[in-house]
Write an enzyme that holds these catalytic residues in place. Structure first.
Site, mmCIF file in Angstrom:
data_model
loop_
_atom_site.group_PDB
_atom_site.id
_atom_site.type_symbol
_atom_site.label_atom_id
_atom_site.label_comp_id
_atom_site.label_asym_id
_atom_site.label_seq_id
_atom_site.Cartn_x
_atom_site.Cartn_y
_atom_site.Cartn_z
ATOM 1 N N HIS A 14 -3.710 -10.154 40.672
ATOM 2 C CA HIS A 14 -3.965 -11.562 40.996
ATOM 3 C C HIS A 14 -4.318 -12.344 39.741
ATOM 4 C CE1 HIS A 14 -5.606 -15.204 42.858
ATOM 5 N NE2 HIS A 14 -6.576 -15.076 41.978
ATOM 6 N N HIS A 61 -2.518 -16.021 37.373
ATOM 7 C CA HIS A 61 -3.131 -17.092 36.585
ATOM 8 C C HIS A 61 -2.580 -17.247 35.173
ATOM 9 C CE1 HIS A 61 -6.401 -18.569 39.139
ATOM 10 N NE2 HIS A 61 -6.561 -17.334 39.562
ATOM 11 N N GLU A 121 -5.719 -22.403 42.467
ATOM 12 C CA GLU A 121 -5.450 -21.274 43.342
ATOM 13 C C GLU A 121 -4.298 -21.524 44.314
ATOM 14 O OE1 GLU A 121 -6.432 -18.294 43.211
ATOM 15 O OE2 GLU A 121 -8.241 -18.304 41.988
ATOM 16 N N SER A 160 0.690 -14.949 43.449
ATOM 17 C CA SER A 160 0.443 -13.511 43.438
ATOM 18 C C SER A 160 0.515 -12.892 44.827
ATOM 19 C CB SER A 160 -0.928 -13.212 42.818
ATOM 20 O OG SER A 160 -1.966 -13.825 43.579
#
Length: 297
Positions: A137, A142, A183, A202
């Site tokens: 993740h 990111h 996010e 993700s």
């Protein structure tokens, strides 16, 4: 889990103080040499299925960032190698942490262009859901966007703003900005809506859901509206807020939040499924996905 309760439990990557490491900043060695073949295999499975899925769903800048990074299916990325590339591009680095870290630690890292990433990876039995963010993740989701100068500046500004929001008691409101951008953000491209948020990028199932499902609302991004809107941590999102362009994050990074916080002290707050007359509704969601699921308590 009730949405309001969920927001109080976690903020982005930040949480409680259990299992604090020896270093005051919670960083630790990645221990790359300690990853097992089975762990590298989990990364390979996640990486291959997600990179096959994302073309046509992720924004061009996410794909470009991914292509420029020392990242492949064959092994879990080495944080030192990632940091060398990031530093040259946007001045960021990736630092290893044991998982969730306290808010003030999280914000301090971001304010100093250090992205904290869990150094562990999920097991082969939990490919599709993990409560705490792992290396897939954090790195796959990111780091590609940290190669984008606007996102790099925005996340640093968010870290600086988070430290101030803590002092003012406005962390809940500011956390919603991170949630609905970094996010779970969507952005317009000429081909249609695309993913830039790490929580979507993700996730194998939410990547498709966020763009192609009729169920969620997709609403034009408005700062104060976002800061008044709760979010879900236990399921797919009921609403996605959409930027016209990633450069819009520059304006957010330069925003004086003091008057916004003052206004947020009065007036309503909203649940994710609420639609307001003033909203720019890009897609009127049916809500069918969440209506069909049992209510969590």
């Amino acid at each position: 889990m009730d949405v309001n309760v969920a927001e109080k439990v976690k903020h982005g990557l930040a949480a409680g103080t259990a299992s604090a490491p020896q270093r005051p900043d919670w960083t630790m060695d990645q221990g790359w040499e300690n990853y097992t073949p089975a762990q590298h295999a989990v990364w390979k499975t996640l990486y291959e299925r997600q990179t096959k899925l994302l073309p046509g769903l992720a924004c061009d800048d996410f794909v470009a960032g991914m292509n420029r990074l020392p990242m492949s299916a064959e092994r879990i990325p080495n944080f030192e190698e990632l940091s060398e590339t990031l530093m040259k591009a946007t001045g960021w680095q990736v630092v290893a942490v044991p998982g969730l870290v306290p808010d003030e630690v999280f914000f301090d890292h971001l304010a100093n262009r250090r992205f904290p990433s869990g150094n562990f990876i999920r097991g082969a039995h939990e490919l599709d859901y993990l409560e705490e963010p792992d290396v897939f993740h954090d790195v796959f989701g990111h780091v590609p966007m940290l190669m984008h100068p606007v996102m790099a500046d925005f996340i640093q500004a968010y870290g600086q703003g988070g430290l101030r929001a803590q002092q003012l008691g406005k962390l809940t409101e500011l956390a919603r900005v991170y949630w609905y951008t970094v996010e779970f953000g969507l952005v317009r491209q000429k081909e249609g809506l695309r993913i830039y948020g790490a929580g979507i990028a993700s996730s194998y199932s939410e990547s498709v859901f966020s763009i192609q499902s009729d169920s969620p609302y997709r609403i034009g991004f408005d700062l104060e509206r976002v800061m008044r809107t709760n979010y879900r941590i236990d399921d797919f999102q009921e609403v996605y807020f959409v930027l016209d362009h990633l450069d819009d994050l520059l304006a957010l990074a330069q925003t004086d939040f003091a008057p916004v916080y003052e206004r947020l002290g009065h007036g309503p707050h909203y649940q994710p499924g609420d639609v307001l007359p003033a909203d720019t509704v890009l897609h009127q969601g049916t809500g069918s996905f969440h209506l069909a699921r049992p209510r969590k308590s």
